[in-house]
Design an enzyme around this catalytic site. Structure first.
Site, PDB file in Angstrom:
ATOM      1  CG  HIS A 156     -56.431  -9.487  -5.029  1.00  0.00           C
ATOM      2  ND1 HIS A 156     -55.424  -9.313  -4.101  1.00  0.00           N
ATOM      3  CD2 HIS A 156     -57.500  -8.775  -4.573  1.00  0.00           C
ATOM      4  CE1 HIS A 156     -55.857  -8.530  -3.129  1.00  0.00           C
ATOM      5  NE2 HIS A 156     -57.110  -8.198  -3.386  1.00  0.00           N
ATOM      6  CB  SER A 164     -58.243  -7.720  -0.150  1.00  0.00           C
ATOM      7  OG  SER A 164     -57.762  -6.646  -0.923  1.00  0.00           O
ATOM      8  CG  ASP A 190     -52.596 -10.339  -5.746  1.00  0.00           C
ATOM      9  OD1 ASP A 190     -53.047  -9.408  -6.432  1.00  0.00           O
ATOM     10  OD2 ASP A 190     -52.946 -10.542  -4.566  1.00  0.00           O
TER      11      ASP A 190
END
Length: 350
Positions: free
Chosen positions: A325, A192, A297
């Site tokens: 995610h 991320s 995601d």
């Protein structure tokens, strides 16, 4: 035979005839394996039972002597005792280092020659974001180094300075930290926001980066994503299960305030910079790169891994159909296998 033990993560790595087998700790061996009660119930051994991929059930006593209790291949028959084998604890070091005036918390696991820097996501920490990787990836080949980014986790005080260039600053600080720790060449594992930091580090310090794995990452922000972030801004609307890990780290009030500030900063990049986070930096990434993305995601839309793949020369792209995610946490076994194959020069495939 070499027995590497990391009791803090509950994992034992066994190196036997060149093959690594992973076994998990079973607190109550007698209940799990009644047939072995007579053999081991009166011995001082801590007993470990096999996962589906392992070949041995092991015991370890207080004098660092090991006992192979049975071999799974032979219907769990008692195999043999081995005393005086090489006992090598899985090297683990936690510490703090001052980098450009900031006190950074870090952890090192394993003793492999191939060093991998783990970069957490927004408000993430070493253990909240990379627990399964620190547990399973280090060994004879890999050494993992992980940090709490500035202002996150134990790298406080001071608290995080959220601004449009925070991740650029993180990339420079991470490279400096690795230099100060004595690492000249290393790979990157970024999730991320940490994936963005990894890309910026790889682009800005190419001479130090061997390989890179990024997942759940993006180089720009879309209008759609600003709306997603706004919907997630109020943590009071999150499920208790989602809030609990971060509230345990930061406390409820600070976590709420920090997350709202992160969202406002992230959305601000769209309005003030046209959404560009690091698009121009992608052309400067020259290391072998693996991009992993979860098809499901809900935070980073599927267009992003394709964009990264098209703009990072020579990169590989793997999509995990069931991944969201946090695919590296929910599907850690599959994810770790991909990472290990890629970093150890095998082609990463699913």
């Amino acid at each position: 035979m070499t027995l590497n033990v990391d009791l803090s993560y509950g994992t034992v790595f066994v190196h036997f005839a060149g093959t690594r087998c992973s076994v998990r700790k079973i607190p109550d061996f007698v209940r799990a394996y009644d047939s072995f009660t007579k053999s081991v119930s009166h011995t001082p051994y801590t007993v470990y039972a096999p996962t589906r991929n392992s070949q041995f059930i092991l015991g370890l006593d207080g004098a660092d002597n090991a006992l192979i209790l049975c071999c799974v291949e032979f219907s769990c028959l008692f195999l043999q005792k081995l005393r005086g084998i090489v006992f090598s604890p899985l090297t683990r070091t936690a510490g703090e280092i001052r980098v450009s005036g900031k006190l950074i918390n870090y952890e090192k696991v394993g003793s492999g020659d191939h060093v991998v820097l783990c970069l957490p996501g927004a408000l993430g920490t070493i253990k909240s974001d990379f627990g399964p990787q620190l547990k399973s990836l280090p060994g004879e080949q890999l050494q993992l180094v992980a940090w709490d980014p500035p202002g996150y986790g134990k790298s406080r005080p001071p608290n995080r300075d959220f601004n449009f260039d925070s991740l650029h600053v993180d990339a420079t600080l991470a490279a400096t930290m690795m230099k100060n720790l004595g690492y000249k060449k290393y790979s990157l594992l970024g999730w991320s926001d940490g994936g963005i930091t990894a890309m910026l580090l790889a682009a800005g310090f190419p001479q130090h980066v061997h390989k890179m794995v990024i997942f759940g990452a993006n180089a720009y922000i879309t209008k759609e994503e600003t709306e997603i972030c706004k919907d997630l801004r109020d943590v009071d609307n999150w499920s208790p299960k989602m809030r609990a890990p971060l509230e345990a780290i930061y406390g409820r009030d600070y976590f709420k305030k920090a997350w709202e500030t992160w969202v406002d900063t992230y959305v601000g990049i769209y309005y003030d910079r046209g959404g560009d986070i690091c698009k121009k930096d992608l052309a400067n990434i020259v290391c072998p790169t693996l991009i992993v993305h979860g098809v499901q995601d809900p935070v980073v839309p599927i267009e992003h891994p394709y964009y990264l793949h098209e703009n990072i020369k020579g990169s590989e792209l793997i999509l995990m159909e069931k991944g969201k995610h946090n695919l590296h946490l929910r599907h850690s076994e599959e994810f770790n296998a991909l990472v290990l194959k890629f970093l150890t020069n095998e082609k990463a495939t699913v």
